[in-house]
Enzyme design. Sequence first.
Site, PDB file in Angstrom:
ATOM      1  N   GLU A 294       0.814  -1.225   0.000  1.00 51.40           N
ATOM      2  CA  GLU A 294       0.000   0.000   0.000  1.00 51.40           C
ATOM      3  C   GLU A 294       0.848   1.275   0.000  1.00 51.40           C
ATOM      4  O   GLU A 294       0.603   2.207   0.773  1.00 51.40           O
ATOM      5  CB  GLU A 294      -0.963   0.000   1.186  1.00 51.40           C
ATOM      6  CG  GLU A 294      -2.037  -1.069   1.074  1.00 51.40           C
ATOM      7  CD  GLU A 294      -3.109  -0.980   2.161  1.00 51.40           C
ATOM      8  OE1 GLU A 294      -2.962  -0.151   3.093  1.00 51.40           O
ATOM      9  OE2 GLU A 294      -4.079  -1.740   2.087  1.00 51.40           O
TER      10      GLU A 294
ATOM     11  N   GLU B 274      -5.703  -8.293  -0.465  1.00 50.61           N
ATOM     12  CA  GLU B 274      -6.434  -7.907   0.750  1.00 50.61           C
ATOM     13  C   GLU B 274      -7.884  -7.671   0.343  1.00 50.61           C
ATOM     14  O   GLU B 274      -8.160  -6.785  -0.473  1.00 50.61           O
ATOM     15  CB  GLU B 274      -5.852  -6.649   1.408  1.00 50.61           C
ATOM     16  CG  GLU B 274      -4.528  -6.868   2.109  1.00 50.61           C
ATOM     17  CD  GLU B 274      -4.104  -5.660   2.953  1.00 50.61           C
ATOM     18  OE1 GLU B 274      -4.991  -4.956   3.485  1.00 50.61           O
ATOM     19  OE2 GLU B 274      -2.884  -5.434   3.053  1.00 50.61           O
TER      20      GLU B 274
END
Length: 501
Positions: A173, A292
């Site tokens: 991320e 995710e």
Amino acid sequence: MTPTHITVDRTNVVAPLNRRIFGSFVEHLGRCVYDGIYEPGHPTANADGFRLDVVELVKELGSTTIRYPGGNFVSSYRWEDGVGPRESRPVRRDLAWHSLETNQVGLDEFARWCELTGSELMMAVNLGTRGIEAALDLLEYATGEPGTALADQRVANGRTEPYDISMWCLGNEMDGPWQIGHMSAEDYGKIAARTASAMKTADKNLELVVCGSSGSSMPTFGEWERVVLEASYDHVDYISCHAYYQERGGDLASYLASSVEMTYFIDTVVATADHVKHKLRSQKTMQLSFDEWNIWYLDEHQASEEVNDEWRIAPRQLEDVYSVADAVVLGNLLITLLQNHDRVTSASLAQLVNVIAPIMTEPGGDSWRQTTFFPFSVTSRLARGVVLRPRIDTGRYDTALHGSVALVDAVVTADAETGASAVFLVNRSQTESIEVVVDLSDVGAGRIVEAVSLHDADPYAKNTLADQNRVGLTPLAGAELADGILTVTLPPVSWSAVSCA
């Protein structure tokens, strides 16, 4: 209500089933590792300190590939802290989750845990505070043949054979301002490309995952993917997608259609990746790693005092308790991943134990299944062969967030070798049971082997420590199969599965 008709054509193949679609995620966050998979004082703990009751639940869940050790955690992680004698390992501050990391579980221990559960280890490297050298060192330690300094260090720590780790995440991320070492798409694309190139110089067969957007609501969504892929396309094999969903403002109708947003996310990333492919005149098609995805009540977490000024070891964080509606949405998200399995070939349910997880534990006590456990475990168990894209003729309903949405969603798998097939369905109606007629004659379905459903008169019913079996699978009443035609009635707000032979 008009019956829903689903037609299955065995030639309408999405993709052969890749078991990596049933992956999960273990991060050093809250009680996922400590008091979750690892609790040395627990009555079921083995010599490594791993809870064997949790191991059995993970096996039942059917998790295949396990992403580790983060997540946000990896962006300041020093992998060297987690190897060697446990009594010599340092305690560090984890800035991502404002807690203390004891490093009592590291690569060697977690690899042994993966062997216990029969799962594949998917490793992440720190590109937040570290870079190429640390990634190469970790790669040598984990996968190098004895005879070099770091491989011999692994041997000295008790593991002679290299670990079979082929899939590696290049950070996590990095588009997010919350990330330790957050950087621009231009800067991340460059470091990811250089790291990937170096890692593939060491082992050309590695499968590398470059960071995509951490959510479709990010202001850089789409543009981030373009810039990062233009820099790294030749060196990587996957781009990651992350998405979490929750009910907001009592809008259950929109929430039940969350998979519409996931489809938009996938379509956008695929279009961007294919644009870069053609721009670069590449012969390679980029795959998506949805590493995710889950239900996460992030709004409630951010409003809580879970993260505070204290530095604690394994604090209780993100321990969402899931409802029937949450499980139905999760089952539908998994249907969506399968519907897009030609491009989404790897996925990780985040996370596995205690932290927004299908499995919960109590220190020194029980472990139990959340509602979300059931659609994942049944789909992982029944899905075989190839994924088929059925034609679905169903009614629609209006939502505030997604416009007009289909009442029924479904996907089918079929295994030509065994003759087995499976249908996975959701009914998004809050009030009506829906009769569904599925034409399975083209895949040779002759009899029903199993027909189960997850639903409840109360869509907000949950399994808790005090009532661990409040919600579970029930037989899908009235399911019939005759001359290849399957007829089922789906209860309101339900996820169902039917396997045939």
